[in-house]
Design an enzyme around this catalytic site. Structure first.
Site, PDB file in Angstrom:
ATOM      1  N   ASP A 218      16.349   4.931  49.619  1.00 16.39           N
ATOM      2  CA  ASP A 218      16.359   4.264  50.915  1.00 16.39           C
ATOM      3  C   ASP A 218      15.033   4.479  51.655  1.00 16.39           C
ATOM      4  O   ASP A 218      14.441   5.547  51.571  1.00 16.39           O
ATOM      5  CB  ASP A 218      17.505   4.890  51.729  1.00 16.39           C
ATOM      6  CG  ASP A 218      17.719   4.224  53.067  1.00 16.39           C
ATOM      7  OD1 ASP A 218      18.062   3.036  53.076  1.00 16.39           O
ATOM      8  OD2 ASP A 218      17.558   4.900  54.101  1.00 16.39           O
ATOM      9  N   GLU A 260      13.834   0.749  47.995  1.00 18.38           N
ATOM     10  CA  GLU A 260      13.986  -0.110  49.153  1.00 18.38           C
ATOM     11  C   GLU A 260      12.694   0.006  49.957  1.00 18.38           C
ATOM     12  O   GLU A 260      12.503   0.948  50.719  1.00 18.38           O
ATOM     13  CB  GLU A 260      15.171   0.304  50.034  1.00 18.38           C
ATOM     14  CG  GLU A 260      15.438  -0.754  51.088  1.00 18.38           C
ATOM     15  CD  GLU A 260      15.854  -0.237  52.461  1.00 18.38           C
ATOM     16  OE1 GLU A 260      16.370  -1.038  53.252  1.00 18.38           O
ATOM     17  OE2 GLU A 260      15.630   0.943  52.779  1.00 18.38           O
TER      18      GLU A 260
HETATM   19  C1  BGC Z   1      19.584   0.816  55.001  1.00 19.13           C
HETATM   20  C2  BGC Z   1      20.222   0.614  56.337  1.00 19.13           C
HETATM   21  C3  BGC Z   1      20.080   1.881  57.132  1.00 19.13           C
HETATM   22  C4  BGC Z   1      18.625   2.355  57.187  1.00 19.13           C
HETATM   23  C5  BGC Z   1      18.510   3.734  57.701  1.00 19.13           C
HETATM   24  C6  BGC Z   1      18.170   1.098  55.350  1.00 19.13           C
HETATM   25  O1  BGC Z   1      17.150   0.437  55.086  1.00 19.13           O
HETATM   26  O2  BGC Z   1      19.706  -0.274  54.139  1.00 19.13           O
HETATM   27  O3  BGC Z   1      21.549   0.219  56.229  1.00 19.13           O
HETATM   28  O4  BGC Z   1      20.543   1.676  58.428  1.00 19.13           O
HETATM   29  O5  BGC Z   1      18.053   2.363  55.913  1.00 19.13           O
HETATM   30  O6  BGC Z   1      18.958   4.641  56.748  1.00 19.13           O
END
Ligand code: BGC
Length: 560
Positions: A218, A260
């Site tokens: 993430d 991500e």
């Molecule tokens: C996740 C979100 C989350 C954020 C903070 C992201 O990019 O996909 O759902 O709120 O990270 O952890």
């Protein structure tokens, strides 16, 4: 004897000898939250045993991997992305034994399991932060990013701009500011501290030992901060990634990492390194351009972004998607493009959140089956591994009145019965209310109804996935764009060795003719891949096709 006792060795498990280490290049990933899938104990919250009961459904869909949204103990102020214990299971969803069963049963079905590694930040309730804030001399003080003033790293953008005014928050306990890129209850970890990296490695090891197949990491770009920069994509952040990948390659070479990194292609490219950082990264900018192309009825936005996308190493892959659990992000578009997207897809300002649109795919397509098919057809035929968001395979709707991103996180709609077959609890107890409007409500849109007919979206999606998996040209092939004069038609050739697939999409709401220059394939016969019918042989003249509104074709090109 439990089913697990008789489970055969996992044929497709990458840990098994003979398994293809590049399995993720051919993956079709299904993103889901245990909380939202099925509630087995009637408390109104989905759980692992509930998911287990429905694994056959996931397998039957034809996907090859499940991406599980965060299931760790958490105050749930950000749906679990605010973790307070990295090696536990939120008791609402079950326990570690349930999770192990899930892994076994998924592997038995040749489904890989990808879990969340949320390592940019923790919850402020995590014991590390509790210690860190307890005094300035605490040994864990340095695990987070502290400052006496809130004017360091000025100009760094605020991501959750509808909620937060600053990336600094005041801690009344230790009387200092701490850094957070997301909600203020999510303090960022300090990756300049080697102890933090080592601790994260232990977490990875914990889940790797249990048997997970990969991690979606993430919020990757924000791991490290430096004065005078945007605090995104810094070389030091890449060092952290390289460190984790090196360790993985040493101890768990079969495990894959998915980034991500919501950035422009040129900034995402370094996250693949020389094949020594991430195996896969989401292609964020492609997604809004697919939506734009269908509205504009023009292929340009998609071709432009793909042409700006650098090549990636052989052992890497893009992850592509239409929707996910967040708002449809418009961070990677120009201001003009964002305005266009808002005007076209979120005229109702209630549908807007931060820099995005909190809607599901079906409402975005105004429930138009033809457009849903076209969008999914592109998703399954453009370069990358497609990621489907649970519920989109049946055309679930959303509820923009639920606040934050909850409107796209409502319970899975299994049937038209009590609580959509999701839970036996009183409806008031459900973690989020079900959709019950006449268009997208569970009485209308549900799995049971769609299983009954070959013509439902669900049945069609299964066919789409099956046909996609019938040619590796889709997953591993090159892409070459055709440039027919009719710009409402988006056509390309995917090629892997001798395998060639011609894809022709009509982005328009009206029927379109197109003349394709297929001179290089003179003498070949296009075989339509869904029905297996041969089309007229390709000759010297431009190849004429007519397409119904939003129609698309996939042809295998055969030299017969
Ligand atoms: C996740 C979100 C989350 C954020 C903070 C992201 O990019 O996909 O759902 O709120 O990270 O952890």
């Amino acid at each position: 004897m439990s089913a697990a006792d008789v489970a055969p060795k996992v044929a497709g498990n990458p840990a098994e000898p003979g398994a293809d280490p590049l399995w993720y290049k051919d993956a079709v990933i299904y993103e889901l939250h245990a909380r939202a899938f099925h509630d087995s104990n009637g408390d109104g919250i989905g759980d692992f045993p509930g998911l287990l009961q429905n694994l056959d459904y996931v397998q039957d869909l034809g996907v090859t991997a499940i991406w599980l949204l965060p299931f760790y103990p958490s105050p749930l102020k950000d749906d679990g992305y605010d973790i307070s214990d990295y090696t536990g299971i939120n008791p609402s969803y079950g326990d570690l034994d349930d999770f192990k069963k899930l892994l076994e049963q998924a592997h038995r079905r040749n489904l890989r399991v990808i879990t969340e590694l949320v390592i940019n930040h923790t919850s402020d309730q995590h014991p590390w932060f509790q210690e860190s804030r307890s005094s300035r001399t605490n040994p864990r003080r340095d695990w987070y990013v502290w400052s006496d003033s809130d004017d360091r790293y000025r100009g760094v953008r605020i991501i959750f701009k509808d909620t937060e005014l600053s990336n600094w928050a005041w801690d009344p306990i230790s009387k200092a500011y701490y850094w957070h890129r997301f909600f203020s209850h999510q303090p960022d970890l300090n990756y300049d501290n080697p102890a933090v990296r080592e601790e994260i490695w232990k977490i990875l090891k914990f889940w790797a030992d249990m048997g997970v197949d990969g991690f979606r990491v993430d919020a990757v770009p924000y791991l490290v901060e430096r004065e005078g920069t945007s605090c995104e994509n810094l070389p030091e952040t890449h060092d952290v990634v390289k460190f984790l990948r090196r360790r993985l390659d040493e101890y768990y070479p079969h495990i894959f990492l998915l980034a991500e990194a919501n950035q422009w292609p040129v900034d995402v490219r370094p996250y693949f390194g020389n094949g020594d950082e991430f195996h896969m990264a989401f292609h964020f900018p492609l997604m809004p351009r697919m939506f734009m192309a269908v509205k504009l009825e023009d292929r340009k936005p998609i071709i432009d972004i793909l042409q700006q996308t650098p090549d990636i190493p052989e052992n890497c892959q893009w992850g592509i998607f239409l929707r996910n659990h967040d708002e449809l992000t418009l961070e990677m578009v120009s201001d003009v493009e964002r305005d266009y997207m808002y005007d076209m897809y979120a005229f109702d300002v209630g549908a807007r959140l931060n820099l995005g649109i909190r809607r599901r795919l079906a409402p975005l397509m105004e429930g138009d089956r033809r457009r849903l098919e076209l969008m999914n057809g592109m998703l399954m035929s453009l370069p990358g591994s497609p990621v489907l968001y649970y519920g989109d395979e049946i055309g679930m709707g959303d509820n923009i009145f639920l606040g934050d991103r909850n409107g796209v996180r409502t319970p899975m709609q299994w049937s038209g019965g009590w609580n959509a077959g999701f839970s036996t609890a009183d409806p008031e107890r459900l973690y989020l209310p079900l959709l019950s409007n006449p268009v997208y409500g569970y009485q209308t849109v549900n799995v049971e109804a769609q299983r009954r007919t070959d013509h439902s979206l669900l049945s069609w999606m299964k066919r789409l996935i099956r046909v996609r998996k019938s040619s590796r040209a889709f997953s591993r092939g090159t892409i070459e764009f055709l440039q027919p004069r009719n710009h409402r038609v988006f056509a390309y050739i995917r090629q892997l060795g001798h395998e060639r697939v011609l894809v022709v999409n009509n982005l328009s709401s009206l029927a379109q003719p197109v003349e394709l220059d297929l001179g290089a394939f003179e003498g070949y016969i296009p075989i339509e891949m869904f029905g297996g019918n041969p089309f007229p042989r390709i000759g010297r003249l431009p190849y004429l096709l007519t397409l119904a509104p939003y129609n698309f074709y996939w042809f295998r090109l055969r030299r017969l």
